[in-house]
Design an enzyme around this catalytic site. Structure first.
Site, PDB file in Angstrom:
ATOM      1  CE1 TYR A   1      -4.109   2.171   0.735  1.00  0.00           C
ATOM      2  CE2 TYR A   1      -2.535   3.299   2.388  1.00  0.00           C
ATOM      3  CZ  TYR A   1      -3.827   3.348   1.687  1.00  0.00           C
ATOM      4  OH  TYR A   1      -4.380   4.148   1.712  1.00  0.00           O
TER       5      TYR A   1
ATOM      6  CE  LYS B   1      -3.759   4.850  -1.561  1.00  0.00           C
ATOM      7  NZ  LYS B   1      -4.605   5.584  -2.283  1.00  0.00           N
TER       8      LYS B   1
HETATM    9  N1  LIG Z   1      -9.789   5.544   5.216  1.00  0.00           N
HETATM   10  C1  LIG Z   1      -8.496   6.098   5.469  1.00  0.00           C
HETATM   11  O1  LIG Z   1      -7.929   6.173   6.501  1.00  0.00           O
HETATM   12  C2  LIG Z   1      -7.394   6.496   4.261  1.00  0.00           C
HETATM   13  C3  LIG Z   1      -6.316   7.063   4.586  1.00  0.00           C
HETATM   14  C4  LIG Z   1      -5.445   7.451   3.410  1.00  0.00           C
HETATM   15  C5  LIG Z   1      -5.768   7.100   2.250  1.00  0.00           C
HETATM   16  N2  LIG Z   1      -7.382   6.536   1.973  1.00  0.00           N
HETATM   17  C6  LIG Z   1      -7.522   6.502   0.535  1.00  0.00           C
HETATM   18  O2  LIG Z   1      -8.780   6.805   0.176  1.00  0.00           O
HETATM   19  C7  LIG Z   1      -9.286   6.054  -1.119  1.00  0.00           C
HETATM   20  C8  LIG Z   1     -10.959   5.900  -0.386  1.00  0.00           C
HETATM   21  O3  LIG Z   1     -10.662   4.975   0.745  1.00  0.00           O
HETATM   22  P1  LIG Z   1     -11.885   4.723   1.727  1.00  0.00           P
HETATM   23  O4  LIG Z   1     -11.105   4.699   3.193  1.00  0.00           O
HETATM   24  O5  LIG Z   1     -12.973   5.770   1.528  1.00  0.00           O
HETATM   25  O6  LIG Z   1     -12.408   3.269   1.532  1.00  0.00           O
HETATM   26  P2  LIG Z   1     -13.725   2.819   0.995  1.00  0.00           P
HETATM   27  O7  LIG Z   1     -13.474   1.197   1.192  1.00  0.00           O
HETATM   28  O8  LIG Z   1     -14.716   3.278   1.838  1.00  0.00           O
HETATM   29  O9  LIG Z   1     -13.933   3.388  -0.433  1.00  0.00           O
HETATM   30  C9  LIG Z   1     -13.379   2.909  -1.658  1.00  0.00           C
HETATM   31  C10 LIG Z   1     -14.072   2.436  -2.725  1.00  0.00           C
HETATM   32  O10 LIG Z   1     -13.323   2.107  -3.845  1.00  0.00           O
HETATM   33  C11 LIG Z   1     -13.991   1.135  -4.533  1.00  0.00           C
HETATM   34  N3  LIG Z   1     -13.213   0.139  -5.182  1.00  0.00           N
HETATM   35  C12 LIG Z   1     -12.381  -0.631  -4.923  1.00  0.00           C
HETATM   36  N4  LIG Z   1     -11.795  -1.200  -5.969  1.00  0.00           N
HETATM   37  C13 LIG Z   1     -12.238  -0.679  -7.136  1.00  0.00           C
HETATM   38  C14 LIG Z   1     -11.865  -0.896  -8.477  1.00  0.00           C
HETATM   39  N5  LIG Z   1     -11.273  -2.017  -8.830  1.00  0.00           N
HETATM   40  N6  LIG Z   1     -12.731  -0.039  -9.340  1.00  0.00           N
HETATM   41  C15 LIG Z   1     -13.241   0.905  -8.769  1.00  0.00           C
HETATM   42  N7  LIG Z   1     -13.747   0.969  -7.598  1.00  0.00           N
HETATM   43  C16 LIG Z   1     -13.251   0.340  -6.744  1.00  0.00           C
HETATM   44  C17 LIG Z   1     -14.658   0.475  -3.457  1.00  0.00           C
HETATM   45  O11 LIG Z   1     -15.889  -0.256  -3.993  1.00  0.00           O
HETATM   46  C18 LIG Z   1     -15.212   1.375  -2.563  1.00  0.00           C
HETATM   47  O12 LIG Z   1     -16.444   2.007  -2.737  1.00  0.00           O
HETATM   48  C19 LIG Z   1      -8.686   5.043  -1.119  1.00  0.00           C
HETATM   49  O13 LIG Z   1      -7.602   5.220  -2.237  1.00  0.00           O
HETATM   50  C20 LIG Z   1      -7.551   4.836   0.107  1.00  0.00           C
HETATM   51  O14 LIG Z   1      -6.546   4.251  -0.228  1.00  0.00           O
HETATM   52  C21 LIG Z   1      -7.984   6.149   2.963  1.00  0.00           C
END
Ligand SMILES: NC(=O)c1ccc[n+]([C@@H]2O[C@H](COP(=O)([O-])OP(=O)(O)OC[C@H]3O[C@@H](n4cnc5c(N)ncnc54)[C@H](O)[C@@H]3O)[C@@H](O)[C@H]2O)c1
Length: 259
Positions: A150, A154
């Site tokens: 991951y 990123k």
């Molecule tokens: N939650 C955190 O603490 C956090 C921190 C840093 C970065 N992020 C990043 O933020 C983004 C959103 O994460 P989140 O926490 O909201 O997660 P989440 O799981 O709530 O949302 C992610 C969404 O991406 C969709 N998805 C997954 N694989 C996919 C694909 N192959 N094609 C299209 N859609 C796809 C999922 O169905 C989901 O709706 C991600 O890139 C994650 O790495 C999250």
């Protein structure tokens, strides 16, 4: 075609949950016509609730991404903004036991999917010499953490952001990243519930709390707006001060308010 054409359509990948959903709601509340794309059909309910549009889209599938971009352009009009939120998290496993299938999937969705989607939608933006792309990276791009797929993926998203910002700046497209700190989304919540993340450790940052998804969305809304017209190629952390706090552990950690 959408009514509010001069505002320009915003496409959000991974808009069916968490940060993507928050971005969809925030941009829609600001009058931006929103298209949610996701592999999860729940995105349709969210789109309906905000008067937006939904397209099934798997960001790992080249043909799906390219045909989806073409369909949205012809069905709804010019896509002015792309927000790459689709992503998968990763369990902190030692490299010796981290299956390569997990490693590949994280890179495929988070890194390759961001690049692929950017290129597919930018092709149209380049013709119009106007547009913005905002990539959701992560604070783990900037620190050593035990997320061996991951965090490098990123970091690559940040590098992709910088490369594409220089590549497409002369074509009128701004490309930026937002790096969320620990944000209580369904993805993180399920990791906590499964015992894969400790919630007390997740709030070890300067502000002592987790980030809210709508706080990421507000940063995205700023970056795509004209208020950020001179900003391209940056990586904006929205992390409650995690990046500035972690190195304090060597000195006994952050001071308590009465120290
Ligand atoms: N939650 C955190 O603490 C956090 C921190 C840093 C970065 N992020 C990043 O933020 C983004 C959103 O994460 P989140 O926490 O909201 O997660 P989440 O799981 O709530 O949302 C992610 C969404 O991406 C969709 N998805 C997954 N694989 C996919 C694909 N192959 N094609 C299209 N859609 C796809 C999922 O169905 C989901 O709706 C991600 O890139 C994650 O790495 C999250």
């Amino acid at each position: 075609m959408v009514q509010n054409e001069n505002v320009g359509v915003a496409v959000i990948t991974g808009g069916a949950s968490g940060i993507g959903e928050a971005c969809a709601r925030e941009l829609s509340a600001r009058g931006v016509p929103v298209v949610i794309t996701d592999i999860n059909p729940r995105g349709k309910d969210i789109a309906d609730s905000i008067g937006g549009y939904f397209y099934m889209l798997d960001v790992t599938e080249d043909e799906n991404v390219n045909t989806c971009a073409a369909s949205i352009e012809s069905d709804l009009g010019p896509v002015k903004h792309l927000v790459n939120c689709a992503g998968v998290l990763q369990q902190p496993l030692a490299p010796e036991i981290l299956p390569m299938e997990i490693w590949d999937n994280v890179v495929n969705v988070d890194q390759r999917g961001t690049y692929l989607s950017s290129v597919a939608f930018a092709k149209y933006m380049i013709e119009r010499e106007e547009g913005s792309i905002t990539n959701i990276a992560s604070i783990t791009a900037n620190r050593s953490v035990p997320l061996h797929s991951y965090a490098p993926a990123k970091a690559a998203v940040v590098a992709i952001t910088e490369c594409l910002a220089a590549e497409w700046g002369p074509r009128g497209i701004r490309v930026n990243a937002v790096s969320p700190g620990h944000t209580l989304t369904p993805a993180l919540e399920s990791a906590i519930n499964a015992g894969k993340r400790d919630p007390t450790l997740l709030i070890q940052n300067a502000l002592g709390r987790m980030v809210k998804a709508d706080e990421i969305a507000k940063a995205v809304a700023f970056l795509i707006s004209d208020d950020a017209a001179a900003i391209t190629g940056i990586n904006l952390p929205v992390d409650c001060g995690w990046l500035v706090s972690t190195s304090w552990t060597t000195y006994g950690g952050l001071r308590k308010s009465n120290d």
